[in-house]
Write a protein that holds these residues in place. Structure first.
Motif, PDB file in Angstrom:
ATOM      1  N   THR A  19      42.185  12.716  51.429  1.00 50.88           N
ATOM      2  CA  THR A  19      42.337  13.308  50.096  1.00 50.88           C
ATOM      3  C   THR A  19      43.743  13.064  49.565  1.00 50.88           C
ATOM      4  O   THR A  19      44.688  12.835  50.325  1.00 50.88           O
ATOM      5  CB  THR A  19      42.068  14.820  50.139  1.00 50.88           C
ATOM      6  OG1 THR A  19      42.962  15.442  51.092  1.00 50.88           O
ATOM      7  CG2 THR A  19      40.633  15.110  50.547  1.00 50.88           C
ATOM      8  N   GLY A  20      43.872  13.123  48.252  1.00 52.28           N
ATOM      9  CA  GLY A  20      45.179  12.996  47.623  1.00 52.28           C
ATOM     10  C   GLY A  20      45.619  11.558  47.424  1.00 52.28           C
ATOM     11  O   GLY A  20      44.946  10.604  47.837  1.00 52.28           O
ATOM     12  N   SER A  21      46.774  11.402  46.785  1.00 51.93           N
ATOM     13  CA  SER A  21      47.282  10.067  46.472  1.00 51.93           C
ATOM     14  C   SER A  21      47.742   9.309  47.709  1.00 51.93           C
ATOM     15  O   SER A  21      47.929   8.091  47.657  1.00 51.93           O
ATOM     16  CB  SER A  21      48.450  10.174  45.484  1.00 51.93           C
ATOM     17  OG  SER A  21      49.504  10.954  46.047  1.00 51.93           O
ATOM     18  N   ASP A  22      47.948  10.018  48.814  1.00 49.64           N
ATOM     19  CA  ASP A  22      48.344   9.372  50.058  1.00 49.64           C
ATOM     20  C   ASP A  22      47.192   9.299  51.049  1.00 49.64           C
ATOM     21  O   ASP A  22      47.384   8.935  52.210  1.00 49.64           O
ATOM     22  CB  ASP A  22      49.531  10.118  50.687  1.00 49.64           C
ATOM     23  CG  ASP A  22      50.256   9.271  51.731  1.00 49.64           C
ATOM     24  OD1 ASP A  22      50.407   8.055  51.498  1.00 49.64           O
ATOM     25  OD2 ASP A  22      50.654   9.823  52.776  1.00 49.64           O
ATOM     26  N   GLY A  23      45.982   9.629  50.588  1.00 51.38           N
ATOM     27  CA  GLY A  23      44.817   9.627  51.468  1.00 51.38           C
ATOM     28  C   GLY A  23      44.306   8.217  51.732  1.00 51.38           C
ATOM     29  O   GLY A  23      44.620   7.262  51.019  1.00 51.38           O
TER      30      GLY A  23
END
Length: 223
Positions: A19-23
């Motif tokens: 999840t998220g922009s670093d997922g």
């Protein structure tokens, strides 16, 4: 080693990693974007060159030596060189990836064109076909299996090398490798390497299966 592998498994399946922009999902999309765009640009450059060389028989020396040049090309060095000239942008990455992909496409396109039976070309010309009709209606369809092999090889090379985007602070799966090295996080480094390898293997298998399906009535092309 057991602890490292256990940590890798937890890292790969942990919900926070997806999840998220670093997922992983976001990084995978970035990696595929870099790879596909670079391969498409390389194909737009290399296919006309390979077709022209194969059709005319001129410039074969260039096609043969491009393969060796591509293997010897220092990709990271090229990224740094373009980075120094253009500043912080994705240009260095794309230029390096395109330069990596072009040789495989040119050499396989040339090989596919030269594999066309000369008697087939002569028969097409004997029927009054113009040079472009011979090229696109006779030679290109017959050379297509080897051309697709070149595109497949180029894409896999680019996917494996697109980790260099993280070298100049951009995204992709290489982000895990470089961030992990900076943080001395071996699990993250190994996770990034495993993901890149998996993407390359899955794409290779998928494209190989597609190629076999499309040309199932023809002899298998040689890499």
């Amino acid at each position: 080693m057991y602890e490292l592998l256990t940590g890798l498994g937890s890292w790969l399946v942990g919900s926070e990693q997806w999840t998220g922009s670093d997922g992983i999902g976001h990084r995978l999309a970035e990696h595929l974007q870099y790879s596909l765009l670079a391969t498409l640009v390389a194909a737009a450059i290399a296919l006309p060159i390979g077709l022209l060389i194969g059709h005319t028989g001129r410039g074969a020396f260039v096609a043969i030596n491009l393969s060796s040049f591509g293997r010897a090309l220092p990709t990271v060095g090229l990224v740094v060189l373009v980075f120094l000239a253009s500043g912080l942008s994705m240009w260095p990455v794309y230029i390096a990836l395109v330069a990596l992909a072009v040789p495989s496409i040119v050499t396989n396109t040339y090989a596919g064109m030269t594999a066309v039976d000369p008697e087939v070309r002569d028969a097409a010309r004997g029927q009054g076909m113009r040079w472009y009709q011979v090229l696109f209606q006779v030679e290109l369809p017959l050379a297509l299996p080897l051309i697709m092999t070149g595109l497949r090889l180029a894409l896999i090379q680019v996917v494996a090398t697109a980790t260099i985007a993280a070298y100049v602070s951009f995204g992709g799966l290489g982000r895990y490798v470089f961030d992990g090295l900076a943080q001395r996080d071996l699990v993250q480094v190994l996770g990034g390497a495993v993901l890149v390898a998996l993407v390359a293997v899955v794409l290779d298998l998928a494209l190989s299966a597609l190629q076999r399906f499309l040309f199932r009535h023809r002899p298998a092309p040689q890499s």
